[in-house]
Design a protein around this motif. Structure first.
Motif, mmCIF file in Angstrom:
data_model
loop_
_atom_site.group_PDB
_atom_site.id
_atom_site.type_symbol
_atom_site.label_atom_id
_atom_site.label_comp_id
_atom_site.label_asym_id
_atom_site.label_seq_id
_atom_site.Cartn_x
_atom_site.Cartn_y
_atom_site.Cartn_z
ATOM 1 N N HIS A 73 38.011 33.405 42.274
ATOM 2 C CA HIS A 73 36.674 33.555 42.019
ATOM 3 C C HIS A 73 36.245 34.037 40.273
ATOM 4 N N PRO A 74 35.024 33.320 40.627
ATOM 5 C CA PRO A 74 34.847 33.663 39.305
ATOM 6 C C PRO A 74 34.678 35.650 38.795
ATOM 7 N N THR A 75 34.863 36.498 40.021
ATOM 8 C CA THR A 75 34.753 37.955 39.459
ATOM 9 C C THR A 75 36.745 38.480 38.615
ATOM 10 N N VAL A 76 37.488 37.414 39.366
ATOM 11 C CA VAL A 76 38.979 38.298 39.333
ATOM 12 C C VAL A 76 38.815 38.417 37.311
ATOM 13 N N ASP A 77 39.163 39.505 37.801
ATOM 14 C CA ASP A 77 39.827 39.928 36.120
ATOM 15 C C ASP A 77 41.342 40.843 35.647
ATOM 16 N N LEU A 78 41.669 41.787 35.206
ATOM 17 C CA LEU A 78 42.901 42.302 35.593
ATOM 18 C C LEU A 78 42.528 43.391 36.491
ATOM 19 N N GLY A 79 40.990 44.124 36.397
ATOM 20 C CA GLY A 79 41.056 45.701 36.930
ATOM 21 C C GLY A 79 41.349 45.120 38.595
ATOM 22 N N VAL A 80 40.506 44.121 39.214
ATOM 23 C CA VAL A 80 40.544 43.848 40.170
ATOM 24 C C VAL A 80 42.041 43.469 40.527
ATOM 25 N N LEU A 81 42.616 42.494 39.976
ATOM 26 C CA LEU A 81 43.842 42.176 40.217
ATOM 27 C C LEU A 81 45.267 43.480 40.337
ATOM 28 N N LYS A 82 44.936 44.454 39.783
ATOM 29 C CA LYS A 82 45.532 45.796 39.717
ATOM 30 C C LYS A 82 45.463 46.423 40.663
ATOM 31 N N PHE A 83 43.835 47.019 40.780
ATOM 32 C CA PHE A 83 43.811 47.454 42.382
ATOM 33 C C PHE A 83 44.255 47.214 43.728
ATOM 34 N N LYS A 126 42.543 55.465 32.735
ATOM 35 C CA LYS A 126 41.010 55.246 32.708
ATOM 36 C C LYS A 126 41.399 55.211 31.031
ATOM 37 N N GLN A 127 41.715 56.438 29.987
ATOM 38 C CA GLN A 127 41.815 56.344 29.042
ATOM 39 C C GLN A 127 42.781 54.611 28.409
ATOM 40 N N ARG A 128 43.639 54.576 28.846
ATOM 41 C CA ARG A 128 44.935 53.566 28.617
ATOM 42 C C ARG A 128 43.556 52.264 29.170
ATOM 43 N N ASP A 129 43.215 52.236 30.218
ATOM 44 C CA ASP A 129 42.438 50.413 30.957
ATOM 45 C C ASP A 129 41.274 51.149 31.017
ATOM 46 N N ASN A 159 38.239 49.829 31.474
ATOM 47 C CA ASN A 159 37.943 48.436 31.713
ATOM 48 C C ASN A 159 38.187 48.364 32.609
ATOM 49 N N GLN A 160 38.326 49.304 33.687
ATOM 50 C CA GLN A 160 39.590 48.339 35.100
ATOM 51 C C GLN A 160 38.894 49.815 36.466
ATOM 52 N N ALA A 161 37.778 49.108 36.827
ATOM 53 C CA ALA A 161 36.425 50.451 36.951
ATOM 54 C C ALA A 161 37.309 50.281 38.807
ATOM 55 N N PRO A 162 37.514 48.842 39.274
ATOM 56 C CA PRO A 162 37.945 49.115 40.489
ATOM 57 C C PRO A 162 39.738 49.576 40.585
#
Ligand code: NDP
Length: 434
Positions: A84-94, A1-4, A6-9
Motif C-alpha cells: 500500500h502506498p502508505t507503508v513505511d517503517l512506522g506502520v510496519l513496526k506498529f 519517540k526521540q529515537r524514531d 516519524n513513527q507515530a503509528p
C-alpha cells in the motif's frame, strides 16, 4: 519517540500496550528486569531493500521493500506483507509489535513480524503485479524460511500475490516449504484460511455478546472495508442471522436496505472485488444501492460495528456517534482501526469492545494451522479447521476475560495486552539477555 520521531503509528501501539501493562507491572516487577521493556519495543532485525521492476510501458519502477522481524521468543517470526502506498517503517513496526502479542494469544508457537512495500497494486495489470512480486521476493527470500520467518497476506496482498511470491521463492531456493501462508489449495494452502480473519472476528464478537445474554441473530451490523476480512465478516454475520448494513472502501460506503445484504449480493461483491477488481461505486450502481462518496459508515445506526479496513479509521467523534445510535459491541477485524480516543470512549461507556489483536487473531491462528498441516504433509477438512479456529477464538476470549475483568466489566484491551505480554515476556526472561 526521540529515537524514531516519524513513527507515530508505532508510538500509538506501544502507548496502548504499555498503558494496559502499567498496573500489572507494578504488581509483577519481575517483568521490568533485565531491560525487558526496552528490548520488547526494539525489533530484533529490520531489513529494507530496493525493489526494481519494469511496468507495461517498459518504464523502470523503483519501490521500497521491508521486513520487520520483531520478536522470536516463542516461535519463528510470523506476520503479513502489506502492499500500500502508505507503508513505511512506522506502520510496519506498529503492525509487527501488535503481531507479537496477537500471536502469543493464539496459543500457537509463533513470534511476530510484518513486512511489505509502498507498491500500490491498484490499477496494475496482473503481469505488473507478478513482476513486482518476483522482484520483491528476489531480495526477501534470503531473510525468510519455514523455521525462520513465515510471511502471509495483508492489505493489498491476497491469493494472487501470495501465488507469485511463493513461485519465486520456490524457484530461488529449489525447495517446496511452508515459507508463506495463505497459499492456494492445490499447493499447500489450508481450507478456511481466506475466511479465517473475518469468521474469527464474528466468533469473538459473539462470545462477547454471549456474556450479556445476546447473540448475532437479528443484530444490525455495520462493516467497514470490502477486502478479505470484511467479505468473510459479512458472510459469517449473515450466516448467524444478522443484517449487514454497510461495506466501504477508501472512496466511500454502500448502504444496504434494512434487511441487510443478501447472500447473492455478497457473492456479487466477492466477484467484483476479487476477480473484476472494481470499486464499490461501480458495485452500488450495478446493485441499485445507495453510495455515499467520501464518507465512513459509522453514522449508520447499528448494534454491532466491525471495523475491517485500516488503522485509525474510527476516531473519537465516530465512536460517540456509534454510541448515540445504539451500538453495543465493537470488534476490530482490522489492526488498530480505532484511535486511542475512540477506544477510551468505548471503554468509558462500558460497551463490549475488542481490540484487533484479540478479535482478528483468527487469521494468523489459521496460518499457524496451515504450517502444522504442511509440517505433517496432510490437509484437514473444512469442518476440522473451522472447529479449531472456533476453539482458538473462544480460548482467546476466555484469556481476555481472565486477565481483563475489573469489577464485573471486561476490559478486553487490558486482557489481551496482559495475557499476550506475560507469555512473550516469560519466554524472553527464560532465554536470557539477547
Ligand atoms: P484487503 O486489501 O483485502 O482490503 C482492505 C480494505 O480496506 C479495502 O476495502 C480497502 O479499500 C480498505 N482500505 C485500505 N486502506 C484504506 C485506507 N487508508 N482508508 C480507507 N480504507 C482503506 O486487506 P485485508 O482485508 O486483508 O485487511 C484489512 C485489515 O485487516 C488490515 O488492517 C489488516 O492489517 C487486518 N488484518 C488482516 C488479516 C488477514 O488475514 N488478511 C489478519 C489480521 C488483520 P481500497 O480498495 O479503497 O483501498
Amino acid at each position: 519517540k526521540q529515537r524514531d520521531p516519524n513513527q507515530a503509528p508505532f508510538h500509538q501501539a506501544v502507548e496502548e500496550v504499555f498503558g494496559s501493562l502499567a498496573p500489572f507491572l507494578a504488581k509483577n516487577p519481575q517483568y521490568t528486569k533485565y531491560g525487558l521493556l526496552e528490548r520488547i519495543v526494539e525489533p530484533e532485525r529490520v531489513v529494507s531493500f530496493r525493489v526494481t521492476w519494469v511496468d507495461d510501458n517498459g518504464q523502470v519502477q523503483v519501490n521500497r521493500g521491508y521486513r520487520v522481524q520483531m520478536n522470536s521468543a516463542i516461535g519463528p517470526y510470523k506476520g503479513g506483507l502489506r502492499f500500500h502506498p502508505t507503508v513505511d517503517l512506522g506502520v510496519l513496526k506498529f503492525l509487527a509489535f501488535e503481531q507479537v502479542f496477537k500471536n502469543a494469544l493464539t496459543t500457537l508457537p509463533m513470534g511476530g513480524g510484518k513486512g511489505g512495500s509502498d507498491f500500490d497494486p491498484k490499477g496494475k495489470s496482473d503481469a505488473e503485479v507478478m513482476r513486482f512480486c518476483q522482484a520483491f521476493m528476489s531480495e526477501l527470500f534470503r531473510h525468510i524460511g519455514a523455521d525462520t520467518d513465515v510471511p502471509a497476506g495483508d492489505i493489498g496482498v491476497g491469493g494472487r500475490e501470495i501465488g507469485f511470491l511463493y513461485g519465486q521463492y520456490k524457484k530461488l531456493r529449489n525447495e517446496f516449504s511452508s515459507v508463506l501462508t495463505g497459499k492456494g489449495l492445490t499447493w499447500g494452502g489450508s481450507l478456511i484460511r481466506p475466511e479465517a480473519t473475518g469468521y474469527g472476528t464474528v466468533y469473538f464478537a459473539e462470545s462477547m455478546l454471549n456474556t450479556r445474554g445476546e447473540s448475532f441473530e437479528g443484530k444490525r451490523v455495520v462493516i467497514s472495508g470490502s477486502g478479505n476480512v470484511s467479505q468473510y465478516a459479512a458472510e459469517k454475520s449473515i450466516q448467524k442471522g444478522a443484517k449487514v448494513l454497510t461495506v466501504s472502501d477508501s472512496n466511500g460506503y454502500v448502504l444496504f436496505p434494512e434487511n441487510g445484504m443478501t447472500e447473492k449480493q455478497l457473492a456479487d461483491l466477492l466477484v467484483l472485488k476479487n476477480e473484476r477488481r472494481e470499486r464499490l461505486s461501480v458495485y452500488a450502481k450495478e446493485q441499485g444501492l445507495q453510495y455515499f462518496a467520501d464518507q465512513k459508515p459509522w453514522g449508520v445506526a447499528c448494534d454491532v460495528a466491525l471495523p475491517c479496513a485500516t488503522q485509525n479509521e474510527l476516531d473519537t467523534e465516530d465512536a460517540k456517534t456509534l454510541l448515540k445510535n445504539g451500538c453495543i459491541c465493537v470488534a476490530e477485524g482490522a489492526n488498530m482501526p480505532s484511535t486511542l480516543g475512540a477506544v477510551n470512549v468505548f471503554i468509558d461507556a462500558k460497551i463490549l469492545y475488542a481490540p484487533g489483536k484479540a478479535s482478528n487473531a483468527g487469521g494468523v491462528a489459521t496460518s499457524g494451522l496451515e504450517m502444522s498441516q504442511n509440517a505433517i504433509r496432510l490437509s484437514w477438512s473444512t469442518e476440522e479447521v473451522d472447529q479449531r479456529l472456533f476453539d482458538i477464538m473462544k480460548n482467546i476470549h476466555e484469556n481476555c476475560v481472565e486477565h481483563g475483568s475489573e469489577n464485573g466489566f471486561v476490559n478486553y484491551v487490558n486482557g489481551a495486552n496482559i495475557a499476550g505480554f506475560k507469555k512473550v515476556a516469560t519466554a524472553m526472561l527464560e532465554q536470557g539477555v539477547l
